[in-house]
Design a protein around this motif. Structure first.
Motif, PDB file in Angstrom:
ATOM      1  N   ALA A  87       0.834  -1.206   0.000  1.00 20.17           N
ATOM      2  CA  ALA A  87       0.000   0.000   0.000  1.00 20.17           C
ATOM      3  C   ALA A  87       0.867   1.254   0.000  1.00 20.17           C
ATOM      4  O   ALA A  87       0.572   2.230  -0.723  1.00 20.17           O
ATOM      5  N   GLN A  88       1.923   1.257   0.784  1.00 22.35           N
ATOM      6  CA  GLN A  88       2.806   2.422   0.815  1.00 22.35           C
ATOM      7  C   GLN A  88       3.492   2.626  -0.532  1.00 22.35           C
ATOM      8  O   GLN A  88       3.620   3.752  -1.006  1.00 22.35           O
ATOM      9  N   ALA A  89       3.914   1.539  -1.153  1.00 17.66           N
ATOM     10  CA  ALA A  89       4.550   1.641  -2.466  1.00 17.66           C
ATOM     11  C   ALA A  89       3.577   2.197  -3.492  1.00 17.66           C
ATOM     12  O   ALA A  89       3.935   3.060  -4.312  1.00 17.66           O
ATOM     13  N   SER A  90       2.351   1.727  -3.456  1.00 17.12           N
ATOM     14  CA  SER A  90       1.339   2.200  -4.401  1.00 17.12           C
ATOM     15  C   SER A  90       1.100   3.695  -4.239  1.00 17.12           C
ATOM     16  O   SER A  90       0.983   4.439  -5.224  1.00 17.12           O
ATOM     17  N   GLU A  91       1.046   4.148  -2.987  1.00 22.90           N
ATOM     18  CA  GLU A  91       0.824   5.572  -2.726  1.00 22.90           C
ATOM     19  C   GLU A  91       2.025   6.402  -3.183  1.00 22.90           C
ATOM     20  O   GLU A  91       1.869   7.458  -3.807  1.00 22.90           O
ATOM     21  N   THR A  92       3.214   5.929  -2.898  1.00 27.50           N
ATOM     22  CA  THR A  92       4.430   6.667  -3.257  1.00 27.50           C
ATOM     23  C   THR A  92       4.584   6.792  -4.769  1.00 27.50           C
ATOM     24  O   THR A  92       4.974   7.843  -5.290  1.00 27.50           O
TER      25      THR A  92
END
Length: 310
Positions: A31-36
């Protein structure tokens, strides 16, 4: 002592991000990678997506950090981190030298620069059964005979060398190496000439880009790519990450340094097991485990038992 190993480009396979452990830390990392990145991380491992150097390098970084965080949640934190080529970025996150989001930004820029420099017609080849000196001599002969240069990109083991260059030069060099006694010589699933002077300009641009990203002193040991030795400062790790695309990766030296520093259990992050095989072959007294070959609920107790044993 636990060491985490992070594989480089070529380890990827269709669907490798979807095969990560079903674990809260993995879900949060995706999820963090997708947001970044402003893209669904789980779209980066399709067969079509993996034609892109950017998708591959970003995906490998995500996989490495996801495994690191999942193990940490289970109380298993590495004292040593090392990554081959792009794997060094997950290693830098693992040791606390750079935040995950910043590592993703730098990896994406790295891959974009590499892909822009050589969008097609270049790659890597693995030569097994010849020493670095023998391969270096053959490369010099090759350049003299046919005016085609190939470069030593990785020294993965005493007789496992990766060469970089143009496709036709690599294909011709494979034939030369086999004729000279190489046990095996094959092309790798990499479409850029990594770890040689062909990427000097791209490396300089990445180093300049990295100056705007915050790095910290590592809180555990980071083993560098270029020298195969531990690096202890933020600036040294920044430079190692930015310049490893143009310098030979001395992985066997790094592996040797880890053993000398007391690493007794080596765990390779998904999706590969090449680094595990190298460790097992050259250091049979060391426990080497490939996380991708074990269910997570078996991996964790296995690591604990091996650490207790050592």
């Amino acid at each position: 002592m636990l060491a985490l190993l992070f594989p480089g480009q070529g380890a990827q396979s269709d669907g490798f991000l979807h095969r990560l452990p079903d674990h809260r830390a993995v879900t949060e990392t995706l999820a963090q990678a997708s947001e970044t990145l402003s893209v669904d991380a789980l779209t980066l491992d399709t067969g079509r997506a993996l034609d892109s150097t950017v998708a591959v390098q970003v995906g490998l970084t995500i996989a490495g950090v996801a495994l690191t965080r999942a193990l940490a949640d289970e109380g298993l934190t590495a004292q040593i981190s090392a990554g081959l080529s792009v794997g060094a970025y997950a290693a830098a996150v693992s040791c606390g030298a750079i935040e995950f989001a910043h590592a993703l930004m730098m990896v994406r820029r790295r891959a974009e620069l590499m892909e822009a420099a050589y969008p097609s017609g270049y790659g890597l080849a693995a030569i097994s059964g010849l020493s670095e000196h023998e391969v270096e001599t053959l490369a010099a002969q090759h350049a003299n005979d046919v005016r085609q240069r190939v470069y030593i990109g990785n020294v993965n083991a005493p007789r496992q060398i990766v060469m970089a260059g143009a496709n036709d030069a690599l294909d011709a060099f494979i034939a030369r190496a086999l004729a000279a006694g190489a046990r095996k010589a094959t092309r790798l699933a990499v479409s850029v000439p990594s770890h040689c002077e062909l990427l000097a300009q791209a490396s300089d641009e990445l180093l300049a880009y990295s100056r705007d990203l915050p790095f910290q002193r590592p809180n555990s040991i980071y083993i560098g790519n270029r020298g195969g030795r531990p690096l202890y400062t933020a600036d040294a790790i920044r430079e190692d990450l930015a310049t490893n695309m143009r310098d030979t990766v001395r992985w066997f030296d790094a592996l040797t340094a880890m053993r000398e520093m007391g690493a007794s259990v080596l765990v390779e992050a998904p999706p590969g097991q090449v680094l595990t095989d190298i460790a097992r072959e050259n250091f049979p007294d060391t426990t080497a485990l490939a996380a991708s070959t074990l269910p997570f609920d078996r991996l964790v107790p296995t690591i604990r038992k091996r650490l207790e044993r050592n």
